[in-house]
Design a protein around this motif. Structure first.
Motif, mmCIF file in Angstrom:
data_model
loop_
_atom_site.group_PDB
_atom_site.id
_atom_site.type_symbol
_atom_site.label_atom_id
_atom_site.label_comp_id
_atom_site.label_asym_id
_atom_site.label_seq_id
_atom_site.Cartn_x
_atom_site.Cartn_y
_atom_site.Cartn_z
ATOM 1 N N PRO A 56 0.786 -1.236 0.000
ATOM 2 C CA PRO A 56 0.000 0.000 0.000
ATOM 3 C C PRO A 56 0.820 1.291 0.000
ATOM 4 N N ALA A 57 2.074 1.231 0.439
ATOM 5 C CA ALA A 57 2.880 2.462 0.422
ATOM 6 C C ALA A 57 3.036 2.986 -1.008
ATOM 7 N N SER B 268 -5.727 8.579 0.231
ATOM 8 C CA SER B 268 -4.764 8.070 1.201
ATOM 9 C C SER B 268 -4.333 6.659 0.816
ATOM 10 N N ARG B 269 -3.110 6.311 1.215
ATOM 11 C CA ARG B 269 -2.502 5.048 0.766
ATOM 12 C C ARG B 269 -3.256 3.813 1.241
ATOM 13 N N ASP B 270 -4.030 3.943 2.316
ATOM 14 C CA ASP B 270 -4.662 2.755 2.902
ATOM 15 C C ASP B 270 -6.121 2.551 2.466
ATOM 16 N N PRO C 293 -9.087 5.891 5.872
ATOM 17 C CA PRO C 293 -7.726 6.364 6.123
ATOM 18 C C PRO C 293 -7.482 6.748 7.580
ATOM 19 N N THR C 294 -6.295 6.428 8.053
ATOM 20 C CA THR C 294 -5.890 6.895 9.376
ATOM 21 C C THR C 294 -5.482 8.362 9.254
ATOM 22 N N ILE D 121 -0.387 12.540 4.914
ATOM 23 C CA ILE D 121 0.537 12.363 3.781
ATOM 24 C C ILE D 121 -0.167 12.743 2.476
ATOM 25 N N ALA D 122 -1.429 12.369 2.374
ATOM 26 C CA ALA D 122 -2.185 12.687 1.158
ATOM 27 C C ALA D 122 -2.283 14.202 0.970
ATOM 28 N N LEU D 123 -2.548 14.923 2.038
ATOM 29 C CA LEU D 123 -2.627 16.385 1.942
ATOM 30 C C LEU D 123 -1.245 16.961 1.648
#
Lengths: 135, 542
Positions: free
Chosen positions: B326-327, B352-354, B360-361, B367-369
């Motif tokens: 997922p990363a 988001s990656r997850d 998303p956590t 990280i997405a932002l």
């Protein structure tokens, strides 16, 4: 099961309308020679189990992307048991976190396919499992 | 230069990149040259940024003047939790809110309805009544933020609640900014969260557009969405064509209701996916602006510049994210975000990656932002409007997508419009076919998904995922039952009965909905009342 087509109910429990996966799986199973019934959207566990019994299926595939899988999958499995139909194979797919997979197996879901699973994996799983059961 | 040959040749290149086979042909040009652009007329087909047909962007200086709005879609659990997440995102520098509602809310049913079991707060925030909306925006002044509400079938009711919160905060209605998605046609086509049949559903959309035009002049009354069409499996071309054709359908419905095109069209907004094929996505965004400018000027005679501008939000593709490794999804999202910015988006959500695994956590959402912020502040990309304008390849792709879309418009017009096309199952079947073809292509490795059918490894660390507590529904149901016991029963009954009467007439329903929500009639009660008049939609099987 020689000479007999595998019968599968693909069902969408819960409220989400994301039927892309369910429809792709239904079509792939059909293309592989199985008889497939698609439930349509937003079926209650009761409706799904009733359809599974009426259609005399070998397996029920549940697709859910809303996160309600713990509640709804266990209701389907429970209702199948209540109706002495625990021999019906139950598999599922959707947005299902890794941590939930062992819990779902524990309550009697035979297999979970996560996003990016191949339809050929699902076909192999059904053929192998149902074939073994019948011999 | 032989135009037809060029066409064939370039179309093949498109297919090789995993694009719509209906653009396929036999020859592949190794490069694109000025000859491919021999038919292109700068003034007619491109224009400077900020000029008709806005191919190069809707503003003259684009991001030098104003960066895109960074609008992360969020919402889960209770109104209180979502209020906390919204405040967190605002503190992190996000400039607009985007609210996700849970499925019972999207389907217009209350949290204590048996059908809501297992669903409350799961993929968005649970809103049963105005009380939840008040908690959701507690401490957030509605004249200080823009809010996008992702809700469709019951959009008019959620909008009524938003207006009611603004009224209670003492915010001038004219200062309410944001968007309600309010796009029911793509629900019938793709996302499938409908309540009423198409005609009364369209009436609710038209009523809310009319209300916004008169009372919420700064509010985008609808976000005509291709995202869900794409995520359901369509090609880029189908996304473009069906979305803009839905736009045409809404414009026609508003005109039939007696509105003047330049009164409402400036506030129509759009929403697209940004998927994996980098250049095709950029071309899609550019083609969307050119198409809409022509549609509005030539088909509807819109005079105002704003009426002819396709302003849009972009959401990077959730479907493209993989559960495996997922990363890597951070990289996919970065490329998709870059395509959206190069394509001139007005607002952006980065996934988001997850998300292939769960909600998303907070870390993944950050990280997405940050991905957008790096793009905005470090990359230099926003310094130049439409930096790919004039590229032989991108201009050719833009023209091909435009041409393909006109082809779809003709087909759908010939069926009598989008509602008729939906009733025939036309867009639904097109999408199903495309999605099945894509799945087969991935399984045969004709299309590569890194970490899934190539470059597979088992060495990934599990990532933490967010779970919603089942106790949430109990709390929500308790609060709802307390509300039902404490509100003014007579007033609830009265406003619901007036709403029912209005639904049977041709009056605009918005003022009636605002009365109902202010008396704390629940979403489920309001939707049920309308269902008595409008009926419920049953999807035909295709």
């Amino acid at each position: 099961m020689p000479g007999q087509k595998i019968r599968v109910l693909i069902a969408k429990p819960g409220l989400d309308g994301h039927d892309r996966g369910a429809k792709v799986v239904a079509r792939a199973l059909r293309d592989s020679g199985m008889e497939v019934i698609y439930s349509g959207l937003r079926q209650t566990p009761e409706q799904i189990v009733q359809a599974a019994l009426q259609e005399d299926v070998d397996a029920v595939g549940l697709s859910i992307l809303s996160g309600a899988h713990m509640t709804l999958f266990s209701r389907v499995v429970g209702l199948l048991k209540e109706n002495q139909a625990e021999d019906i194979l139950v598999f599922g797919g959707g947005i299902i976190p890794d941590d939930d997979i062992p819990k779902l197996k524990e309550i009697g879901v035979d297999r979970i396919f996560q996003p990016n699973a191949h339809t050929s994996d699902i076909i192999d799983f059904l053929k192998e499992t149902l074939h073994e059961e019948n011999h | 230069m032989d135009g037809a040959d060029t066409d064939k040749a370039t179309k093949q290149t498109v297919r090789k990149q995993g694009s719509p086979p209906n653009l396929a042909s036999k020859q592949t040009p190794p490069i694109y040259t000025p000859e491919h652009l021999s038919q292109l007329d700068y003034q007619r087909d491109l224009g400077d940024p900020g000029e008709f047909p806005y191919t190069r962007g809707v503003y003259p200086d684009m991001y030098r003047g104003k960066l895109w709005t960074m609008r992360q879609f969020s919402g889960y659990g209770s109104a209180k939790e979502t209020n906390h997440r919204c405040k967190f995102l605002l503190e992190q520098g996000q400039t607009g809110l985007s609210i996700a509602f849970d499925l019972p809310t999207l389907m217009g049913i209350d949290s204590d309805d048996p059908l809501s079991e297992g669903e409350v707060g799961n993929c968005g925030v649970a809103v049963d009544s105005l009380e939840d909306m008040e908690i959701l925006f507690e401490g957030i002044r509605l004249d200080q933020v823009t809010t996008s509400m992702t809700v469709n079938a019951p959009a008019a009711i959620l909008l009524a609640m938003y207006v009611a919160v603004a009224d209670k905060q003492g915010v001038d209605r004219a200062k309410i900014r944001g968007t309600a998605q309010n796009d029911i046609l793509k629900e019938f086509i793709a996302q499938k969260e409908w309540i009423y049949p198409p005609q009364p559903s369209m009436r609710l959309v038209v009523d809310s557009i009319e209300f916004c035009t008169k009372h919420l002049p700064a509010y985008n009354s609808i976000s005509i969405s291709g995202y869900h069409i794409r995520e359901a499996g369509s090609t880029a071309l189908q996304e473009l064509a069906f979305t803009l054709r839905d736009g045409i359908e809404y414009v026609e419905a508003c005109l039939r209701a007696g509105m003047a095109v330049d009164d409402f069209a400036p506030r129509l907004s759009f929403f697209f996916d940004s998927h994996n094929n980098f250049f095709e996505e950029i071309a899609k965004f550019r083609a969307a602006r050119r198409l809409w400018a022509h549609i509005m000027r030539d088909r509807f005679g819109a005079k105002k510049e704003q009426s002819r501008m396709c302003r849009f939000h972009t959401h990077t593709s959730g479907y493209s994210l993989t559960a495996q490794q997922p990363a890597n999804n951070v990289v996919r999202t970065t490329l998709q975000a870059l395509a959206a910015v190069l394509g001139g988006t007005n607002s952006l959500h980065t996934s988001s990656r997850d998300e292939a695994l769960a909600l998303p956590t907070e870390e993944a959402a950050r990280i997405a932002l940050r991905t957008q912020q790096i793009l905005a502040h470090e990359s230099g990309v926003p310094d130049m409007a439409d930096p790919l304008g004039g590229s032989y390849f991108v201009e050719t792709l833009t023209s091909q997508l435009e041409e393909g879309a006109w082809g779809y418009f003709d087909k759908i017009d010939a069926m009598g419009g989008m509602i008729q096309a939906i009733e025939k199952g036309f867009p639904q079947k097109e999408i199903q076919e495309a999605s099945y073809r894509h799945q087969k292509a991935v399984e045969s490795k004709e299309e590569i998904v890194v970490g899934v059918n190539k470059c597979v490894s088992d060495d990934t660390l599990p990532i933490k995922t967010l779970h919603i507590s089942p106790a949430l529904r109990e709390h929500q149901v308790q609060r709802l039952q307390t509300l039902r016991a404490q509100r003014n029963h007579q007033a609830v009954k009265q406003t619901l009965s007036e709403l029912k009467g209005a639904a049977q007439s041709d009056q605009n329903l918005m003022p009636f909905l605002i009365h109902c929500v202010k008396e704390y009639a629940t979403l489920g009660e309001i939707c049920y009342t309308l269902k008595e008049i409008f009926g419920a939609y049953q999807e035909p099987s295709f």
